[in-house]
Each structure stands twice: as structure tokens, then as C-alpha cells.
Design an enzyme around this catalytic site. Structure first.
Site, PDB file in Angstrom:
ATOM      1  CE1 TYR A 113      -4.559   0.515   0.304  1.00 34.16           C
ATOM      2  CE2 TYR A 113      -3.406   2.844   0.077  1.00 34.16           C
ATOM      3  CZ  TYR A 113      -4.320   1.710   0.150  1.00 34.16           C
ATOM      4  OH  TYR A 113      -5.732   2.915  -0.081  1.00 34.16           O
ATOM      5  CG  ASP A 159      -9.812   1.998   7.857  1.00 32.84           C
ATOM      6  OD1 ASP A 159      -9.692   0.833   8.270  1.00 32.84           O
ATOM      7  OD2 ASP A 159      -8.740   2.608   6.942  1.00 32.84           O
ATOM      8  CB  CYS A 160     -15.202  -0.440   7.560  1.00 32.07           C
ATOM      9  SG  CYS A 160     -14.578   0.031   5.518  1.00 32.07           S
ATOM     10  CB  SER A 161     -11.137  -2.278   4.852  1.00 29.51           C
ATOM     11  OG  SER A 161     -10.695  -0.561   4.674  1.00 29.51           O
ATOM     12  CG  ASP A 172      -8.382   0.295   0.674  1.00 25.78           C
ATOM     13  OD1 ASP A 172      -7.871   0.729   0.803  1.00 25.78           O
ATOM     14  OD2 ASP A 172      -7.863   1.258  -0.516  1.00 25.78           O
ATOM     15  CB  SER A 173     -13.731  -2.006   2.406  1.00 24.91           C
ATOM     16  OG  SER A 173     -14.431  -0.420   1.835  1.00 24.91           O
ATOM     17  CG  HIS A 228     -19.115  -0.319   6.146  1.00 27.83           C
ATOM     18  ND1 HIS A 228     -18.070   0.228   6.813  1.00 27.83           N
ATOM     19  CD2 HIS A 228     -19.813   0.002   7.228  1.00 27.83           C
ATOM     20  CE1 HIS A 228     -18.267   0.578   8.065  1.00 27.83           C
ATOM     21  NE2 HIS A 228     -19.128  -0.896   8.239  1.00 27.83           N
ATOM     22  CG  HIS A 258     -19.463  -2.017  11.760  1.00 24.86           C
ATOM     23  ND1 HIS A 258     -20.143  -2.004  10.611  1.00 24.86           N
ATOM     24  CD2 HIS A 258     -20.588  -2.371  12.719  1.00 24.86           C
ATOM     25  CE1 HIS A 258     -21.237  -0.630  11.862  1.00 24.86           C
ATOM     26  NE2 HIS A 258     -21.770  -1.634  12.342  1.00 24.86           N
TER      27      HIS A 258
END
Length: 330
Positions: free
Chosen positions: A113, A233-235, A252-253, A287, A299
């Protein structure tokens, strides 16, 4: 404010007298508990100073921000990298370096990343590099733990995150001696880590394992771009939970939603990832959460909230944006 200007002074001195990061040094190691990576260099605010220094103070940074100040980070930050994690330098711009974070798969760069971080948060210790490649590693299994200067734990050295991996030098009773990127050897409690010779030796996880790991972080405040026990964060949450069990999934999601094994809603099992998209589930995936059984999802929702469990399909918002599920375990 005084602390901020002290940090600025250090950075200016670093620029004036040079840095340990040389153009030919392509592979480096994160030298702070958590390195926070930015979309562009020089975008940080004064209040972000605790996350830009070496050492960092993650709790001071995250707990000092208002909700609106946290929301400002959306789009400004990209990801985080953990203590001792390898990165590859892609570009330099004064005090900043653009790096690719190893083991965070993304179509943005095959090396990992890509994003910007302060160069003073990196180390290039050759001995550490060799040990990283050849020694067993201690994997942190608690949300955060302390490293100590001595075996008796009389002096705390650094608080580090879940999923941090450091080379093991020795074991003595209930303590483990580990190598660090630039501060020689430190001690960690054996109850706070699991030791493996290689990532492939991490036991295969089932859905229950993933769920139980995720539940450790209930009520942890959300942090955009977060991948650590100081905030997710979510992912970052789903990526890190899998990674701690030896499973590498995209960062990433939107990319997580394109890999793994598709799962129909009626066949959901614990540990499956649930995705949500704009335009009533038909648009861009924005998300991700983890299914924990009985219609519930764990989550990291947004900057106004904390890691939580919800009845996902009883929520008008999430049920209307459900875009499918994927499974990354056998």
C-alpha cells in the site's frame, strides 16, 4: 503547542544535517509503534504532531481529537504500518517519504500500500533486517502491549499494537526477548504474544477464531486509515484480524469485495465479510464488516463511533446497501 514546536525544530535539524534514509536504501523498517501514512506530504495539522514524531503517542493523538477533527482525516490518511514492519521507499520529498507497506495488498502498487510518512519514523538496521528474515517472530495477540527495557518489567519502553511482529532472540520464563528496529533488544510478556517460525505455521483459523479475535476490540474508537489496536477503520479492522491469523487479504473494502469466495446471504457463516455499496448495493463498495452469526455483524462504522456489534439485516441503512459477502477461510 510547545511540544509541537519542539517536534518542528527536530524535523528542521533533520533536514539540515541529513537523515539515515538514503536514496539507495529502498527497504526500511517502521521505527514507531504505529506509523500513520498520508495521501500527500505536508498535509498534517498541528494537532497531528503526536503521530508524526519518533516516538509517537497514539493515545494522546486519538483521544485529543474532537469528532469533527477525526472526520477531517477522511481522505487525508491512507493506511498505517506497525512497529518493525517492512516498507519500500518509492519517493522522497524533504522530510517525507512515499513508501509501499508490505503485506497490505492493493492494485495501487504491487509492492504494497503506497502513501507518505515522516522519514524519521523509519530505521535501516541491517542486523534487524537479517533477524527479521531468519528468526522466529513474536506476534502480539492483545490489543496493545508494552515492551520493557528489562526482564523484570521495571521500565516500560514502548506500547505496541496487536499484530506487531518482532524477531525472537530468546525466551526466559514468562518473558520473551525480541529484537527492535533501532533500539536493540527488549522484553515482552509471553502471555501477550504467540511465537511462530514462519507465518505459514500460524494455525488455520475458522470463523469462530476470527470473531473472537475481533471482539477484543469492541468499543475501540474508529480511526480513518487505522490498522492497529489504537484504532481501526472498517477495512483496516477486517484486514488486520485476518492477518493476525496468517491470512493476507486486500487492504481496502472495495478490493476485499472482489476476492475471496462469494457467499450467498442464506449461506453466511461466522467470519464471512459483508460488503455495503452506494446506490442500494449496486454502486461503489464503501464499507465492510464481519458476520458473527445470528444475523449480527461486528464492524468499525465511522469516525463518530466505536467497534460495535449490530443486527445488520434489521438495520434499514445496512440492509438497503448490502452488496454481497466473501469468505477468506476454508
Amino acid at each position: 503547542m510547545k511540544k509541537y514546536w519542539m517536534i518542528v525544530a527536530v524535523l528542521l535539524l533533520s533536514l539540515a544535517f541529513g537523515s539515515s534514509v538514503q536514496a539507495e536504501d529502498k527497504e526500511m523498517y517502521v521505527d514507531v509503534s504505529v506509523a500513520t501514512l498520508w495521501s500527500e506530504p505536508d498535509q498534517a495539522r498541528e494537532l497531528d504532531a503526536p503521530s508524526l514524531s519518533n516516538p509517537v503517542d497514539m493515545w494522546e493523538w486519538t483521544e485529543s481529537m474532537t469528532t469533527e477533527e477525526k472526520i477531517w482525516l477522511v481522505g487525508e490518511l491512507q493506511t498505517q504500518a506497525l512497529y518493525g514492519q517492512k516498507v519500500t521507499i518509492l519517493e522522497e520529498d524533504g522530510y517525507w517519504v512515499k513508501v509501499a507497506v508490505e503485506s497490505q495488498p492493493t492494485p495501487k502498487n504491487e509492492l504494497g500500500y503506497p502513501a507518505w510518512m515522516p522519514k524519521n519514523q523509519l530505521a535501516d538496521e541491517r542486523r534487524y533486517s537479517v533477524m527479521k528474515k531468519n528468526k522466529p517472530f513474536a506476534l502480539v495477540t492483545k490489543p496493545t502491549v508494552f515492551l520493557y527495557d528489562d526482564k523484570k518489567k521495571s521500565q516500560e519502553f514502548k506500547e505496541i499494537s496487536f499484530n506487531t511482529r518482532l524477531p525472537v532472540v530468546a525466551q526466559a520464563g514468562d518473558m520473551v526477548l525480541v529484537a527492535t528496529p533501532s533500539d536493540a533488544m527488549k522484553w515482552v510478556n509471553s502471555n501477550d504474544v504467540s511465537i511462530y517460525n514462519h507465518e505459514k505455521n500460524i494455525p488455520d483459523a475458522d470463523g469462530k477464531d476470527l470473531v473472537e479475535t475481533g471482539k477484543q476490540f469492541l468499543d475501540l474508537p474508529y480511526l480513518w486509515a487505522g490498522t492497529s489496536g489504537f484504532g481501526f477503520d472498517c477495512s483496516g479492522f477486517t484486514h488486520t484480524i485476518h492477518k493476525a491469523h496468517g491470512i493476507t487479504i486486500p487492504r481496502d473494502s472495495s478490493v476485499q469485495a472482489e476476492h475471496g469466495t462469494p457467499v450467498e446471504k442464506e449461506n453466511l457463516q461466522k467470519g464471512d465479510l459483508l460488503f455495503f455499496a452506494y446506490d442500494e448495493g449496486e454502486g461503489y463498495v464503501h464499507h465492510v464488516g464481519m458476520y458473527i452469526g445470528e444475523g449480527q455483524m461486528i464492524h468499525a462504522p465511522n469516525s463518530r463511533s466505536t467497534v460495535e456489534i449490530i443486527d445488520v439485516f434489521e438495520s434499514d441503512y445496512y440492509s438497503s446497501e448490502f452488496a454481497g459477502a466473501r469468505r477468506y477461510i476454508d
